[in-house]
Motif scaffolding. Structure first.
Motif, PDB file in Angstrom:
ATOM      1  N   PRO A   1      -1.926   6.849   1.843  1.00  0.00           N
ATOM      2  CA  PRO A   1      -1.558   5.509   1.421  1.00  0.00           C
ATOM      3  C   PRO A   1      -2.457   5.019   0.310  1.00  0.00           C
ATOM      4  O   PRO A   1      -3.538   5.508   0.117  1.00  0.00           O
ATOM      5  CB  PRO A   1      -1.742   4.669   2.677  1.00  0.00           C
ATOM      6  CG  PRO A   1      -2.772   5.400   3.455  1.00  0.00           C
ATOM      7  CD  PRO A   1      -2.567   6.854   3.142  1.00  0.00           C
TER       8      PRO A   1
ATOM      9  N   ALA B   1      -6.776   2.031   6.108  1.00  0.00           N
ATOM     10  CA  ALA B   1      -5.639   2.880   5.754  1.00  0.00           C
ATOM     11  C   ALA B   1      -6.070   4.026   4.853  1.00  0.00           C
ATOM     12  O   ALA B   1      -5.530   5.129   4.929  1.00  0.00           O
ATOM     13  CB  ALA B   1      -4.558   2.035   5.074  1.00  0.00           C
TER      14      ALA B   1
ATOM     15  N   THR C   1       0.799  -1.212   0.000  1.00  0.00           N
ATOM     16  CA  THR C   1       0.000   0.000   0.000  1.00  0.00           C
ATOM     17  C   THR C   1       0.829   1.256   0.000  1.00  0.00           C
ATOM     18  O   THR C   1       0.652   2.141  -0.807  1.00  0.00           O
ATOM     19  CB  THR C   1      -0.914   0.013   1.224  1.00  0.00           C
ATOM     20  OG1 THR C   1      -1.707  -1.163   1.186  1.00  0.00           O
ATOM     21  CG2 THR C   1      -1.796   1.217   1.235  1.00  0.00           C
TER      22      THR C   1
ATOM     23  N   HIS D   1      -7.859  -4.315   6.376  1.00  0.00           N
ATOM     24  CA  HIS D   1      -7.000  -3.224   6.849  1.00  0.00           C
ATOM     25  C   HIS D   1      -6.805  -2.130   5.807  1.00  0.00           C
ATOM     26  O   HIS D   1      -6.757  -0.939   6.136  1.00  0.00           O
ATOM     27  CB  HIS D   1      -5.644  -3.804   7.256  1.00  0.00           C
ATOM     28  CG  HIS D   1      -4.637  -2.763   7.642  1.00  0.00           C
ATOM     29  ND1 HIS D   1      -4.642  -2.141   8.867  1.00  0.00           N
ATOM     30  CD2 HIS D   1      -3.597  -2.214   6.949  1.00  0.00           C
ATOM     31  CE1 HIS D   1      -3.650  -1.272   8.925  1.00  0.00           C
ATOM     32  NE2 HIS D   1      -2.998  -1.295   7.785  1.00  0.00           N
TER      33      HIS D   1
ATOM     34  N   SER E   1       0.306  -3.734   8.749  1.00  0.00           N
ATOM     35  CA  SER E   1       1.495  -2.948   8.438  1.00  0.00           C
ATOM     36  C   SER E   1       2.681  -3.509   9.217  1.00  0.00           C
ATOM     37  O   SER E   1       2.510  -4.187  10.226  1.00  0.00           O
ATOM     38  CB  SER E   1       1.286  -1.473   8.789  1.00  0.00           C
ATOM     39  OG  SER E   1       1.094  -1.310  10.173  1.00  0.00           O
TER      40      SER E   1
ATOM     41  N   ILE F   1       2.665  -0.744   4.411  1.00  0.00           N
ATOM     42  CA  ILE F   1       1.246  -0.893   4.705  1.00  0.00           C
ATOM     43  C   ILE F   1       0.662  -1.843   3.671  1.00  0.00           C
ATOM     44  O   ILE F   1       0.624  -1.536   2.484  1.00  0.00           O
ATOM     45  CB  ILE F   1       0.510   0.453   4.671  1.00  0.00           C
ATOM     46  CG1 ILE F   1       1.128   1.425   5.680  1.00  0.00           C
ATOM     47  CG2 ILE F   1      -0.976   0.252   4.958  1.00  0.00           C
ATOM     48  CD1 ILE F   1       0.507   2.794   5.651  1.00  0.00           C
TER      49      ILE F   1
END
Length: 339
Positions: free
Chosen positions: A26, A302, A14, A298, A135, A130
């Motif tokens: 990100p 982000a 990411t 996730h 991360s 990430i």
């Protein structure tokens, strides 16, 4: 109710930042390895244009990408791996070519340890990576140059990541592409990277205006059964994933639920659910039978994109095209489906 369990790797790169720096803007970059989704039924087609057949699994002799003579500078041969990602032959510090996945979702490039060892480059501390599912801090090296096609990047730090790319040796990120036009010719298995001259889409191509977020992330709108959805294009991703907001909006329309577990490039694991969604409209192209893995993933945290329907579109959809043009200069995607 889930029909069966499914596990796949979503090795999303990411964003990168030097240790102790804040990661700003990100963006996802996915390069996945195992063929765990290969048993899924092929996507049926695209309307109203002629039906798009699912592309054959490209398990070609990897030696074809090993260049014995000087590489043509502007048009580079490439291969697609068994899940359809694009490999580009990339020179780093004049060595190579290395097989890197072209990854429009990654803010920077990354290599596996074997490439870092071959380069013998000096270490450069750590970067925060990430990924799709979490991360982590990873080691980095300092390189003097990265070159493919008309892309020539100078000194920069490159992350060293786990070998989860299914044979590729890392990813070629989107840094340096902001003024470029990328043509991915799936039919002829070739890729070109040149400066954008604002060229309009030729006849037979559909145009999709995009917004660029975080300096590189390609974002646009699609429709799923009338649900307006923010989409991100990620040529490094094996599969298409969606957030829980979209899953809830489609709850009554989706079918064939399959429990899934997602393992990211950071080796963190998250639970998901793969559904067959209603038709998705991208400009004037309609794709039916699309499979999307949903979850509290996730990567959407982000991006701060959990409150409204969102998709990360991977190569399972992109690979249905005959040609994909990413014109950063025009802020536009140009897509031609298979005849």
């Amino acid at each position: 109710m889930p029909l069966r369990a499914k596990v796949f790797v979503l090795a999303s790169l990411t964003a990168f930042a030097s240790h102790a720096q804040e990661v700003a803007g990100p963006s996802p970059a996915v390069a996945d390895a195992p063929p765990a989704i290969a048993d899924s039924a092929p996507l049926p087609g695209v309307d109203p244009l002629p039906a798009i057949p699912t592309p054959p699994l490209a398990i070609d002799d990897l030696a074809e990408i090993i260049v014995e003579a000087p590489e043509p500078r502007y048009v580079a041969p490439t291969l697609r791996d068994r899940i359809g990602r694009v490999w580009a032959p990339v020179y780093i510090n004049g060595k190579g070519p290395f097989r890197l996945v072209l990854d429009t979702g990654a803010t920077g490039s990354a290599v596996v340890q074997s490439v870092a060892t071959r380069l013998g480059a000096q270490t450069a501390g750590q970067l925060r990576l990430i990924g799709a599912t979490g991360s982590a801090l990873v080691s980095a090296i300092r390189v003097d140059s990265i070159e493919v096609g008309d892309l020539l990047l100078g000194q920069r730090n490159v992350a060293i990541v786990a070998d989860v790319f299914g044979g590729a040796e890392g990813v070629l990120g989107a840094d340096g592409l902001i003024d470029k036009r990328i043509v991915i010719d799936f039919k002829n298995d070739a890729i070109s990277i040149r400066r954008s001259k604002g060229t309009r889409a030729p006849p037979g191509f559909s145009r999709v205006p995009v917004k660029i977020r975080g300096g590189h992330l390609l974002m646009f709108e699609v429709q799923l059964a009338g649900v307006r959805t923010k989409a991100m294009l990620d040529t490094g991703a094996q599969a298409t994933i969606g957030n829980n907001s979209l899953r809830e909006a489609l709850a009554r329309r989706a079918r064939e639920r399959v429990a899934s577990r997602i393992i990211g490039v950071t080796l963190d694991e998250q639970a998901g659910e793969t559904l067959v969604t209603p038709p998705v409209d991208i400009a004037d192209i309609t794709i039916r039978g699309m499979r999307v893995t949903f979850g509290d993933i996730h990567i959407f945290d982000a991006f701060k994109m959990n409150k409204e329907p969102a998709l990360l579109i991977g190569m399972d959809i992109i690979g249905l095209l005959e040609t994909l043009v990413i014109d950063y200069g025009r802020r536009e995607l140009q897509m031609r489906p298979r005849a």
